[in-house]
Enzyme design. Structure first.
Site, PDB file in Angstrom:
ATOM      1  N   GLN A  34      -6.679  -3.787  -6.929  1.00  0.00           N
ATOM      2  CA  GLN A  34      -5.662  -3.024  -5.643  1.00  0.00           C
ATOM      3  C   GLN A  34      -4.203  -3.362  -6.124  1.00  0.00           C
ATOM      4  OE1 GLN A  34      -4.537  -0.037  -5.300  1.00  0.00           O
ATOM      5  NE2 GLN A  34      -5.437   0.941  -3.621  1.00  0.00           N
ATOM      6  N   ARG A  36      -1.722  -2.039  -4.531  1.00  0.00           N
ATOM      7  CA  ARG A  36      -1.679  -1.523  -2.654  1.00  0.00           C
ATOM      8  C   ARG A  36      -1.780  -2.890  -1.894  1.00  0.00           C
ATOM      9  NH1 ARG A  36      -1.973   4.010   0.602  1.00  0.00           N
ATOM     10  NH2 ARG A  36      -0.574   3.293   2.554  1.00  0.00           N
ATOM     11  N   GLY A  55     -14.154  13.986  10.773  1.00  0.00           N
ATOM     12  CA  GLY A  55     -15.094  12.946   9.826  1.00  0.00           C
ATOM     13  C   GLY A  55     -14.460  13.103   8.390  1.00  0.00           C
ATOM     14  N   GLN A  58     -12.504  14.524   2.482  1.00  0.00           N
ATOM     15  CA  GLN A  58     -12.451  14.179   1.136  1.00  0.00           C
ATOM     16  C   GLN A  58     -12.373  12.837   0.673  1.00  0.00           C
ATOM     17  OE1 GLN A  58      -7.959  13.431  -0.851  1.00  0.00           O
ATOM     18  NE2 GLN A  58      -8.576  13.648  -2.857  1.00  0.00           N
ATOM     19  N   GLY A  76      -8.591   5.544  -2.585  1.00  0.00           N
ATOM     20  CA  GLY A  76      -9.483   6.049  -1.085  1.00  0.00           C
ATOM     21  C   GLY A  76      -9.521   5.282  -0.718  1.00  0.00           C
ATOM     22  N   GLU A  77      -9.122   4.016  -0.601  1.00  0.00           N
ATOM     23  CA  GLU A  77      -9.697   2.698   0.161  1.00  0.00           C
ATOM     24  C   GLU A  77      -8.684   2.647   0.945  1.00  0.00           C
ATOM     25  OE1 GLU A  77      -7.823  -1.990   1.088  1.00  0.00           O
ATOM     26  OE2 GLU A  77      -7.429  -1.029  -1.150  1.00  0.00           O
ATOM     27  N   ASN A 111      -2.350   4.708  -7.600  1.00  0.00           N
ATOM     28  CA  ASN A 111      -1.089   3.963  -6.642  1.00  0.00           C
ATOM     29  C   ASN A 111      -0.388   4.546  -6.746  1.00  0.00           C
ATOM     30  OD1 ASN A 111       0.093   2.172  -4.991  1.00  0.00           O
ATOM     31  ND2 ASN A 111       0.842   1.285  -6.605  1.00  0.00           N
ATOM     32  N   ARG A 114       0.687   8.144  -5.103  1.00  0.00           N
ATOM     33  CA  ARG A 114       0.347   8.797  -3.680  1.00  0.00           C
ATOM     34  C   ARG A 114       1.917   9.152  -3.380  1.00  0.00           C
ATOM     35  NH1 ARG A 114       1.653   2.853  -2.133  1.00  0.00           N
ATOM     36  NH2 ARG A 114       2.033   3.379  -0.018  1.00  0.00           N
TER      37      ARG A 114
END
Length: 282
Positions: A34, A36, A55, A58, A76-77, A111, A114
């Site tokens: 990753q 990021r 909750g 997405q 989605g980390e 990344n 974003r």
């Protein structure tokens, strides 16, 4: 994502989704490649609070189980980290198939898409895709879903002087300003950036100033250089507070000199008059 890349066409890097499932958080692991590495702790806490109430709205995207039986995060980390803080046991995820090379490319694409990135960070991300995934600009255009001309504009930013790149990263100038600055010769780019920031020029004004700086007359009446006395610089700065156009100062051998103010058309002359009248009434 759309705030940076718009909606020209979808990214071509992702293969069609295989399935969507509710996965146990303990079965999901971050992508070791990753790009990021920094996550805002306060922002993660705020997202965790939101997740507790609403909750995970997405779903994240993961690659199918690896040799250890884990799902590797493609995108989605941040949501996954916040879900763990919110003590969730599972979260929704799209499961896709991807080899290691495509997984790395997907992570790089995700990344640079974003919304909190500046233009230089986006350009650096694109450069990593080109270098680490061995892509041409045409292939990169397909991967990120942008026109080739847009990709080329981002990549050109990395050729600007470090001071100009820093001004763009810090928000002192916009992408539009940077594109105009990139259009002049290297020796004039820093000078144009400083004038742009000092005068708070609009993109249109910067483009016009860049056009004039590329004309041959720009060399006839050069802007103050370092070898001139400090008083010359102070004079130019004082005039720049009145006029937004190019100010030139030339010292002659006999000790005298001349000051020039560039203008593009008759409308510029009218603006000069209004600016001078405005100061006379103060």
């Amino acid at each position: 994502m759309d705030a940076i890349f718009g909606t020209e066409r979808p990214s071509a890097i992702l293969k069609p989704m295989n399935e969507m499932a509710e996965l146990a958080i303990e079965d999901i692991v971050p992508n070791p490649q990753q790009p990021r590495s920094q996550f805002d702790e306060e922002a993660l806490d705020e997202l965790a609070d939101s997740i507790r109430q609403l909750g995970v709205i997405q779903p994240i995207t993961v690659r199918g189980r690896n040799a250890a039986g884990k799902y590797v995060i493609i995108s989605g980390e941040r949501r996954w980290r916040a879900a763990r803080r919110a003590d969730l046991k599972s979260l929704p995820a799209y499961i896709r198939e991807a080899d290691d090379e495509n997984l790395h490319a997907m992570a790089l694409v995700e990344n640079i898409q974003r919304q909190d990135l500046n233009a230089i960070e986006i350009a650096l991300g694109m450069q990593r895709l080109v270098e680490e995934c061995h892509l041409t600009q045409d292939a990169l255009s397909e991967k990120v879903g942008k026109k080739r001309s847009t990709v080329a504009n981002y990549m050109r930013l990395l050729k600007l002087p470090s001071e100009v790149q820093l001004a763009l990263k810090e928000g002192l100038i916009s992408m539009g300003h940077a594109k105009a600055i990139a259009g002049v010769s290297e020796e004039k780019q820093l000078r144009l950036m400083k004038r742009c920031v000092k005068r708070a020029l609009s993109v249109r004004q910067t483009e016009e100033l860049a056009r004039r700086m590329m004309e041959p007359t720009d060399e006839i009446c050069p802007v103050v250089e370092e070898e001139y006395p400090e008083s010359y610089s102070r004079l130019v700065e004082a005039l720049e507070r009145i006029f937004s156009q190019e100010i030139g100062i030339k010292r002659l051998k006999n000790g005298g000199g001349r000051i020039t103010i560039d203008f593009a058309d008759d409308a510029d002359i009218e603006r000069f008059i209004e600016q001078v009248k405005g100061r006379e009434t103060k």
